[in-house]
Each structure stands twice: as C-alpha cells, then as structure tokens.
Design a protein around this motif. Structure first.
Motif, short mmCIF file in Angstrom:
data_model
loop_
_atom_site.label_atom_id
_atom_site.label_comp_id
_atom_site.label_asym_id
_atom_site.label_seq_id
_atom_site.Cartn_x
_atom_site.Cartn_y
_atom_site.Cartn_z
N VAL A 164 50.39 29.09 17.43
CA VAL A 164 50.59 30.63 16.89
C VAL A 164 49.45 31.27 17.47
O VAL A 164 49.83 32.64 18.05
CB VAL A 164 50.52 30.39 15.21
N TYR A 165 48.39 30.96 17.75
CA TYR A 165 47.39 31.64 18.35
C TYR A 165 47.71 31.80 19.70
O TYR A 165 47.47 33.00 20.38
CB TYR A 165 45.96 30.66 18.43
N GLY A 166 48.52 30.96 20.38
CA GLY A 166 49.12 31.19 21.83
C GLY A 166 50.06 32.59 21.76
O GLY A 166 50.06 33.14 22.71
N PHE A 167 51.17 32.36 20.73
CA PHE A 167 51.86 33.77 20.62
C PHE A 167 51.13 34.57 20.47
O PHE A 167 51.40 36.02 20.90
CB PHE A 167 52.81 33.27 19.45
N PHE A 168 50.13 34.79 19.51
CA PHE A 168 49.22 35.92 19.29
C PHE A 168 48.61 36.47 20.52
O PHE A 168 48.64 37.65 20.71
CB PHE A 168 48.27 35.66 18.07
N ALA A 169 48.10 35.39 21.59
CA ALA A 169 47.58 36.05 22.47
C ALA A 169 48.78 36.58 23.98
O ALA A 169 48.30 37.59 24.32
CB ALA A 169 46.95 34.85 23.28
N LEU A 170 49.85 35.97 23.63
CA LEU A 170 50.87 36.35 24.90
C LEU A 170 51.59 37.45 24.32
O LEU A 170 51.67 38.54 25.19
CB LEU A 170 51.74 35.22 24.75
N VAL A 171 51.68 37.89 22.92
CA VAL A 171 52.45 39.27 22.58
C VAL A 171 51.57 40.15 22.32
O VAL A 171 51.80 41.31 22.38
CB VAL A 171 53.38 38.62 21.40
N THR A 172 50.40 39.94 21.74
CA THR A 172 49.52 41.05 21.25
C THR A 172 48.42 41.52 21.91
O THR A 172 47.96 42.32 22.52
CB THR A 172 49.01 40.52 19.76
N VAL A 173 47.32 40.20 22.12
CA VAL A 173 46.14 40.62 22.57
C VAL A 173 46.19 40.89 24.09
O VAL A 173 45.55 41.62 24.62
CB VAL A 173 45.27 39.07 22.40
N GLY A 174 46.90 40.01 24.86
CA GLY A 174 47.05 40.20 26.32
C GLY A 174 47.42 41.54 26.61
O GLY A 174 47.02 42.22 27.41
N PRO A 175 48.75 42.02 26.17
CA PRO A 175 49.53 43.34 26.45
C PRO A 175 48.43 44.55 25.93
O PRO A 175 48.23 45.45 26.58
CB PRO A 175 50.60 43.45 25.55
#
Length: 494
Positions: free
Chosen positions: A309-320
């Motif tokens: 879930v943290y990975g999805f958060f990083a991929l979808v929210t933090v990175g962009p």
C-alpha cells in the motif's frame, strides 16, 4: 484414518487420562491431598503427557517419512525406459503419476468407479489441478498411481493403529505409576522445560538452516563468478546466456545495488528519525494522558499498513507530486524548464519508506524513554531545571543506549524493504549521488532474478542467493552493533 482424526482421538484419550489421573490421586489418599507429593492436577497432567506426546511425535514422524518411502517405492517400480531419461523428465513423470493418484482418489470420494478408468477419463480432473497431459499418456502411469494409492492407504491404516495403540500404552503405563509419592510435578515441569528448550531452539536452527541453504547455493555461484567481480564490480548486467552467445554470462557487480540499498535507507532514516524521535519525546514527556491514549494508537496504525500500500501511495501520489512540483519550480526559475525530480527516484522511495518507519522509531523510543526512572525527572526538576533541559541533559542521555539500538534495528528494517523500492525507485541498477534519479536495491534484484520459470543451475539465478547472503550479513552486523552500543553506553551510564 486422517491425521486430524488420529490427533483428535489421541487428545481425547489424553483429556480422559487427565480426569482419571486427578481422580486416582485423590482416591489414593482418601481425599487428603496434603499427603500427595504434588497437586492432583499434576497427576492428571502426567497421564496426559504420556498419552499424547509420544503418540503425536510418532504420528508426525510417520507423516513425514511415509510419503518419501512411498514415492521411492513407486519410483523404483517405474519402467526402465523412464530411468534412461534425464532427471528433469523423470521428475515430470513422477509428478504426473502423483496427479493421477490424486485424480483416482477424487473419483473414489465421489463414489465413481475407478477400476477401469483411463487417463482420458482423468483429464478433466487433472485440468482442475493445473496438470495437462499430452496424448493419452503412458500405460504405466495408471498402474503406478494405483500402487501409490494402495501403499498410502496401507500406511495410513498402520499409522492409525500404531499411534492410537501407543497412546493407550502410555495411558496405562502412566496410570500404573501413579502413587502418592510420585514426583508428578517435577516430571511434568521437566517436560514443559524440554518443550520450551525445543521452542527456543527452533529459531536458532531455522537461522542456521537458512544460512547453510544460502551458503551452498552461493558457493555454486562463486564457482562460476569470481568473488572479486561480485563484491567490487561496478556494473550490474546479468544477461542470460542464449544460443547465439552461450558465454554471455553478464556482469554481477554488487556495488550499484549496495549503494542504492544504503542510499535509500539513509534517506528513509533522515525522514523517520527526527519525526519518530520527536513524537516519542512529546508523547512521553509533554502529552497528557488523554492525548497520549489517542495519538499513540493512531501513530502505530501506520505500522499495520501493508508495504504494498505504501508502494502504491508512492507510485500514484508522492512520485507524481514531487515530479510536478519540481516542474513548477523549474518553470519559475527558467521559462519552459523541465522536471528535475523523476517520479521514480531515491527521494520518492526514501520519503515513503521513512513514513512507514516512523511508528517503529516512535514506539520503540517511547517505550525506552518511559522506562527512565521517574526519580531522575523529579530530581532534575527539583534542582531548578526546566522540562526541556531535563529532557536534553537527563532523559535522553539515560535512554541513549536503547534509542540507538532502536534506530539501528529500524535501519535493518529499511535495508530489507522491497515493495516500496520496486514501485517508487524503479529497477535501474546505477551509481549516482543524485537523489532525484532512480536507483534500485539488493532485495529488488533478488526478486527479479528469481521471477519466472527458472532452474537454479546458472549464475543468473544463483546470484540471488549471493545477494541474499550478503544482505543477511549486513543486517546481522547492524543488529550486533546495536547490541554492542547498548551494552557499551549502559555500562558507562551505570
């Protein structure tokens, strides 16, 4: 009789033995339990132990050894042409025989005739098991499958008889040994002590087993790739050999992966340590009971979120977000500027991983700080020190060994993280000091090297064990150093 049914029967016998033992011990002294060496419950436990433990031990050993014996017997009766094939083909034939045996059992459980069944009849059942057989198979497979089922049923019947008989024998022998002077408590507690020793040994033996399993495969890898090329190589390019270039073994440099692992873990610690440590200090020294009772559980909820879930958060929210923010900053500085932070980067992975590690730092540090004796706080405040001075000059020095150990354990957790790095930092093995560019870690490459239908006979797959063993020793060194720091500063403080 199934193993679960056998265990149920044995446990029922043990429970009956417990009541019989309690009743027997009381009847020996006409109800005056003070004349007994042990309490009546220990006499019941004594019968329970002898009725249950030996029987379950034999059942476990039998359940492990019986399938191995049956497989070896069936394999030994396979036709000679099967043994002339390669080992991989022999294993495939044996797997098909096992699948056919399960299919025959399925027909028997459904009360369908299985005497004249053919492989064609079993293909729908085998398809449900994910087994596909080309053509009509081999005639020996049905015969071998029937032999396997026959031997398995005979073994299960013998197991039930032996285990239940052993339980009854233990029941009777233990019952006959019950006297008023029997040291039942000592014997039962001896069994409990042995069980605790076995349970404690499991962790040690598991660790030793993991190390030796990785060490054996790592030795095979280093027989193909020099250790100097692995530990000091700066290029990671494990190309798989192909028909046109069978010698294309690739390069297995560890340094890019190790650099990425330590770099991302360092960024994560930069995020987690200040936030986690300051929140621990606030909750331990400043927050009231009501606020603490609400804030601490909410903070520890972060520890229960899966890393994917943290990975999805990083991929979808933090990175962009970081990419778009850098593009806006670049546009302000120079017209038409492009983004200088990539969506997948060291900064993205480190920031999100740091958020994940905050509850580890906070919870461990809070527990350590609250263990500092209250008399030290009261003495410091009584001498005129402010609360902040007390925290800086009394509380933190006293809690320093535990806090340092907690931080090193948190660093070990960061080094072993995989899912966040896969989604937030990418899989590019590269050497760079720019935190705005992607890098990868050892754990990511372990996963990538073992993904797919592979055989462990090439450097490209065996390198995963070398990477795993290296990561194991890194985290072990951090844990040992944490213990050293704790003991060193504790001795100086005491």
């Amino acid at each position: 009789m199934s193993l679960s049914a056998i265990i149920l029967v044995v446990v029922v016998l043990g429970v009956i033995g417990w009541f019989v033992g309690v009743s027997r011990s009381k009847s020996l002294v006409a109800g005056n339990v003070s004349q007994l060496h042990s309490r009546p419950t220990y006499y019941g436990s004594y019968i329970f132990v002898w009725a249950v433990l030996p029987a379950i031990f034999v059942a476990a050993i039998w359940s492990i050894a019986s399938p191995i014996y049956v497989d070896n017997q069936v394999r030994g009766h396979l036709p000679a042409e099967v043994f002339s094939q390669e080992q991989a083909q022999q294993n495939l034939s044996m797997n098909i025989v096992q699948s056919i045996a399960r299919g025959l059992n399925t027909l028997s459980s459904e009360n369908r005739p299985a005497d004249d069944v053919t492989i064609e009849d079993l293909k729908p059942i085998l398809a449900e098991q994910g087994v596909a057989i080309a053509g009509s198979g081999e005639t020996y497979m049905i015969t071998s499958a029937r032999q396997m089922n026959s031997m398995t049923r005979s073994s299960e019947t013998m197991r039930a008889v032996v285990v239940i008989a052993l339980s009854l024998i233990g029941f009777v022998l233990a019952y006959m040994q019950i006297t008023a002077k029997l040291r039942a408590r000592n014997k039962v507690e001896g069994v409990v002590t042995g069980a605790l020793i076995v349970a404690s040994s499991i962790a040690i033996l598991t660790t030793v087993g993991i190390v030796f399993s990785m060490l054996s495969e790592t030795t095979r890898f280093f027989s193909s790739v020099p250790m100097t090329d692995f530990f000091f190589g700066a290029v990671w390019d494990p190309r798989f050999a192909n028909a046109s270039d069978p010698n294309a073994a690739g390069q297995f440099g560890l340094i890019p992966l190790l650099a990425g692992t330590l770099y991302i873990a360092f960024v994560a610690m930069l995020v987690a340590v200040p936030v986690g440590l300051f929140s621990a200090i606030y909750m331990a020294e400043y927050a009231g009971p009501k606020l603490r009772s609400v804030a601490k559980p909410l903070l520890e909820v972060l520890a229960g979120i899966p890393t994917i879930v943290y990975g999805f958060f990083a991929l979808v929210t933090v990175g962009p977000f970081l990419r778009d923010l850098s593009a806006q900053i670049s546009g302000i500085v120079s017209d038409g500027g492009s983004s200088f932070i990539q969506a997948q980067s060291v900064l993205t992975a480190g920031f999100v991983m740091g958020i994940m590690l905050i509850p580890f730092v906070s919870s461990l540090s809070d527990d350590i700080i609250t263990q500092v004796p209250g008399s030290m706080r009261d003495g410091s405040l009584g001498l005129g020190a402010t609360r902040s001075e007390t925290v800086r000059k009394v509380i933190l020095p006293a809690a320093l060994p535990g806090v340092v150990g907690a931080l090193l354990l948190t660093a070990s957790r960061a080094i072993g993280e995989t899912m966040i790095v896969v989604l937030a930092a990418g899989v590019a093995a590269r050497l760079t000091i720019n935190p705005f560019e992607p890098m990868t870690t050892v754990t990511v490459k372990i996963v990538s090297q073992l993904t797919g239908d592979l055989e462990f006979n090439s450097p490209q797959t065996l390198v995963a064990f070398a990477l795993g063993l290296t990561l194991f020793f890194i985290t072990l060194a951090l844990n040992v150093y944490a213990l050293y720091i704790v003991r060193k500063y504790r001795e100086q403080y005491e």
